[in-house]
Scaffold this active site. Sequence first.
Site, PDB file in Angstrom:
ATOM      1  N   GLN A 181      -5.843  -1.496  -6.502  1.00  0.00           N
ATOM      2  CA  GLN A 181      -6.439  -0.587  -5.520  1.00  0.00           C
ATOM      3  C   GLN A 181      -7.141   0.546  -6.257  1.00  0.00           C
ATOM      4  O   GLN A 181      -6.660   1.008  -7.291  1.00  0.00           O
ATOM      5  CB  GLN A 181      -5.327  -0.002  -4.650  1.00  0.00           C
ATOM      6  CG  GLN A 181      -5.782   1.027  -3.670  1.00  0.00           C
ATOM      7  CD  GLN A 181      -4.669   1.507  -2.734  1.00  0.00           C
ATOM      8  OE1 GLN A 181      -4.283   2.663  -2.820  1.00  0.00           O
ATOM      9  NE2 GLN A 181      -4.178   0.651  -1.871  1.00  0.00           N
ATOM     10  N   ASP A 185       0.826  -1.217   0.000  1.00  0.00           N
ATOM     11  CA  ASP A 185       0.000   0.000   0.000  1.00  0.00           C
ATOM     12  C   ASP A 185       0.856   1.261   0.000  1.00  0.00           C
ATOM     13  O   ASP A 185       0.346   2.360  -0.193  1.00  0.00           O
ATOM     14  CB  ASP A 185      -0.926  -0.014   1.229  1.00  0.00           C
ATOM     15  CG  ASP A 185      -2.040   1.019   1.135  1.00  0.00           C
ATOM     16  OD1 ASP A 185      -2.449   1.345   0.008  1.00  0.00           O
ATOM     17  OD2 ASP A 185      -2.481   1.516   2.184  1.00  0.00           O
ATOM     18  N   SER A 243      -6.976   5.525  -0.002  1.00  0.00           N
ATOM     19  CA  SER A 243      -7.344   4.289  -0.693  1.00  0.00           C
ATOM     20  C   SER A 243      -8.741   3.856  -0.265  1.00  0.00           C
ATOM     21  O   SER A 243      -9.116   3.952   0.909  1.00  0.00           O
ATOM     22  CB  SER A 243      -6.308   3.197  -0.423  1.00  0.00           C
ATOM     23  OG  SER A 243      -5.765   3.309   0.861  1.00  0.00           O
TER      24      SER A 243
END
Length: 342
Positions: free
Chosen positions: A327, A256, A277
Amino acid sequence: MADQTDDGTKTLDSSDSGESPGVVFPPESPEEGIPHSSATHFNNDLKSVLVTSVLNLEALDVDLYRGTHHWVPRTQRLFGGQIVGQALVAAAKSVSDHHYAHSLHCYFVRAGDPKVPVLYQVERTRDGRSFCVRSVKAIQHGQPILICQASFHMLQESPLQHQFTMPVVPQPEDLLTVEELIHQYLSKPDLAETARQGLNKLLANEVPIEIKPVNPPHFYRHTATQPKQLFWVRARGHIGEGNMKLHCCVAAYVSDYAFLGTALLPYPNYRAKFSASLDHAMWFHSTFRTDEWMLYECESPWAGGSRGLVQGRLWRRDGVLAVSCSQEGVLRVRPATQPSKL
Ligand SMILES: CCC(=O)SCCNC(=O)CCNC(=O)[C@H](O)C(C)(C)COP(=O)(O)OP(=O)(O)OC[C@H]1O[C@@H](n2cnc3c(N)ncnc32)[C@H](O)[C@@H]1OP(=O)(O)O
């Protein structure tokens, strides 16, 4: 000048240094942040803090765990990778040693509060002969901040086997770390004082992962680039061989970091006033070690409607495709020339 974004974060603007404005690695990233008070200094000979602290959940009851924070981004919302990594740790505790994580799908439904721990509640959705599915709810203040489905599979041989080829890039030994690149910038005599302060703040970050960008140095962006970036990445400190579930959890944390920033690369004339996100999905393909260099190949095939989609591949350095990720994030921007609200 240092520029306060609408979500209360600071970005670097080097306009008075004669360079184009904007922090570039990671671009307008929400990840630049501060270590949590429990932070320790890193040494590559020591066990990774990801293992000793971040992913070391406290068991409160059957299928109920508590996780604490190590490093908090400057946005003062919890780092998504930490929540996903901890959710996967919690899920993995309820499956046998013969089951390995093969995928997870998460939604970040509320911002995580860095002031309190996170509870992880695991539901054993299904145990089959080959696959086990778990649902994990990450909870703060009585409300979910993340919902995660994770699936585990027993090792099964198959004649069907293919993968893309890893991009050809310089080896990590031939590249500089983000910290070394920052030091190079800091040695520039014409660097504006505010830019210097901003870079020093970046240096003070104690993110528990090490990064070597393949296309450095990009702390100040001059032109729009393709929404693609490549960097070598590994956990700081030692993790060791053997615990594949743990390496998947560390990969969730790592994956991430700087990921969503890929979608901002074509837009040097815009600043993110809010980015976060929204979801995160991962597929684990083979064994790997996150305390060894892995190549993270990130690209953004699409942005629109205040959202951006990013896709990533984590490669083992011997060319094996280890992990795929996707994502979508919310990206609310303002023109770079627009004065800040301060
Ligand atoms: C690496 C990146 C990361 O790790 S990010 C960390 C992991 N992800 C997260 O923390 C995201 C968690 N999820 C969330 O916070 C929510 O689901 C989000 C994405 C905010 C949902 O957005 P939304 O439904 O708009 O929430 P909200 O109504 O609470 O508003 C939040 C702030 O955004 C604003 N907002 C809302 N709509 C608009 C709009 N159309 N145009 C402009 N601004 C809008 C709201 O006013 C609110 O702002 P504020 O917080 O009051 O300043």
